[in-house]
Each structure stands twice: as structure tokens, then as C-alpha cells.
Design a protein around this motif. Structure first.
Motif, PDB file in Angstrom:
ATOM      1  N   SER A   1       0.835  13.447  -4.438  1.00 43.48           N
ATOM      2  CA  SER A   1       1.118  12.530  -3.331  1.00 43.48           C
ATOM      3  C   SER A   1       2.602  12.234  -3.165  1.00 43.48           C
ATOM      4  O   SER A   1       2.959  11.383  -2.371  1.00 43.48           O
ATOM      5  CB  SER A   1       0.365  11.204  -3.491  1.00 43.48           C
ATOM      6  N   ALA A   2       3.500  12.925  -3.885  1.00 45.36           N
ATOM      7  CA  ALA A   2       4.925  12.630  -3.770  1.00 45.36           C
ATOM      8  C   ALA A   2       5.640  13.578  -2.817  1.00 45.36           C
ATOM      9  O   ALA A   2       6.752  13.311  -2.416  1.00 45.36           O
ATOM     10  CB  ALA A   2       5.583  12.714  -5.147  1.00 45.36           C
TER      11      ALA A   2
ATOM     12  N   SER B   1       3.001  14.070   2.593  1.00 45.27           N
ATOM     13  CA  SER B   1       1.645  14.089   2.026  1.00 45.27           C
ATOM     14  C   SER B   1       0.975  12.753   2.187  1.00 45.27           C
ATOM     15  O   SER B   1       1.548  11.763   2.535  1.00 45.27           O
ATOM     16  CB  SER B   1       1.682  14.490   0.559  1.00 45.27           C
TER      17      SER B   1
ATOM     18  N   HIS C   1      -3.580   4.064 -12.040  1.00 41.80           N
ATOM     19  CA  HIS C   1      -3.755   3.720 -10.626  1.00 41.80           C
ATOM     20  C   HIS C   1      -3.901   2.212 -10.522  1.00 41.80           C
ATOM     21  O   HIS C   1      -4.225   1.530 -11.498  1.00 41.80           O
ATOM     22  CB  HIS C   1      -4.970   4.414 -10.018  1.00 41.80           C
TER      23      HIS C   1
ATOM     24  N   ARG D   1       0.815  -1.214   0.000  1.00 38.69           N
ATOM     25  CA  ARG D   1       0.000   0.000   0.000  1.00 38.69           C
ATOM     26  C   ARG D   1       0.857   1.277   0.000  1.00 38.69           C
ATOM     27  O   ARG D   1       0.755   2.123   0.885  1.00 38.69           O
ATOM     28  CB  ARG D   1      -0.967   0.020   1.181  1.00 38.69           C
ATOM     29  N   PRO D   2       1.742   1.446  -1.020  1.00 38.95           N
ATOM     30  CA  PRO D   2       2.546   2.674  -1.080  1.00 38.95           C
ATOM     31  C   PRO D   2       1.652   3.885  -1.354  1.00 38.95           C
ATOM     32  O   PRO D   2       0.497   3.744  -1.762  1.00 38.95           O
ATOM     33  CB  PRO D   2       3.486   2.413  -2.252  1.00 38.95           C
ATOM     34  N   ASP D   3       2.211   5.064  -1.141  1.00 41.42           N
ATOM     35  CA  ASP D   3       1.466   6.297  -1.417  1.00 41.42           C
ATOM     36  C   ASP D   3       1.284   6.517  -2.909  1.00 41.42           C
ATOM     37  O   ASP D   3       0.306   7.116  -3.338  1.00 41.42           O
ATOM     38  CB  ASP D   3       2.183   7.511  -0.822  1.00 41.42           C
ATOM     39  N   LEU D   4       2.253   6.071  -3.698  1.00 40.72           N
ATOM     40  CA  LEU D   4       2.148   6.178  -5.139  1.00 40.72           C
ATOM     41  C   LEU D   4       3.081   5.175  -5.783  1.00 40.72           C
ATOM     42  O   LEU D   4       3.975   4.627  -5.138  1.00 40.72           O
ATOM     43  CB  LEU D   4       2.457   7.589  -5.643  1.00 40.72           C
TER      44      LEU D   4
ATOM     45  N   ILE E   1      -4.254   3.294  -5.712  1.00 40.52           N
ATOM     46  CA  ILE E   1      -2.946   3.926  -5.522  1.00 40.52           C
ATOM     47  C   ILE E   1      -2.565   4.618  -6.833  1.00 40.52           C
ATOM     48  O   ILE E   1      -2.529   3.972  -7.877  1.00 40.52           O
ATOM     49  CB  ILE E   1      -1.883   2.877  -5.147  1.00 40.52           C
TER      50      ILE E   1
END
Length: 68
Positions: free
Chosen positions: A63-64, A68, A37, A17-20, A41
Motif C-alpha cells: 500500500s505504499a 495504490s 494494523h 484514515r491514512p493508507d498505511l 490500516i
């Protein structure tokens, strides 16, 4: 539907479940069909040919930014 079927890498993405997601390989997939996506994600293509050879600063991606 996503341009790619589920595979071992997408299983890792779903588990972590990474942020991006930032990736740079298309293997014949036209940029307009690039992954945007996966499992909610955001995914960002950064391959030179996919960006028409215009570099993209990773911190400019949604989101990077740190925190954030």
C-alpha cells in the motif's frame, strides 16, 4: 488484541484514515508483538532494532506505492 491501548495518536489515525502507518519506536515491545494494523490500516515497524538493522525501502511496503 493490539499491543497498545487506544490513545490520542490512535484517535488521530482513525480520524485521518491514512493508507498505511509507518512507525519506528517500540519502547520495550518485542518486534513479534509490534503493531501490524490499527482499525484496518496496515502498520509497518521500521525501527532499526526491530528490523535487525536491515533497512527497508518504504516504497516496498504494501500500500505504499504511489497511486495504490
Amino acid at each position: 488484541s493490539p499491543p497498545y491501548p487506544p490513545n490520542p495518536l490512535t484517535e488521530v489515525i482513525e480520524a485521518a484514515r491514512p493508507d498505511l502507518i509507518v512507525y519506528g519506536h517500540l519502547h520495550g515491545v518485542p518486534p513479534e508483538r509490534a503493531l501490524r494494523h490499527w482499525a484496518g490500516i496496515p502498520a509497518h515497524l521500521v525501527a532499526a532494532d526491530g528490523l535487525r538493522f536491515r533497512p527497508r525501502l518504504l516504497l516496498d511496503l504494501p500500500s505504499a506505492a504511489p497511486g495504490s
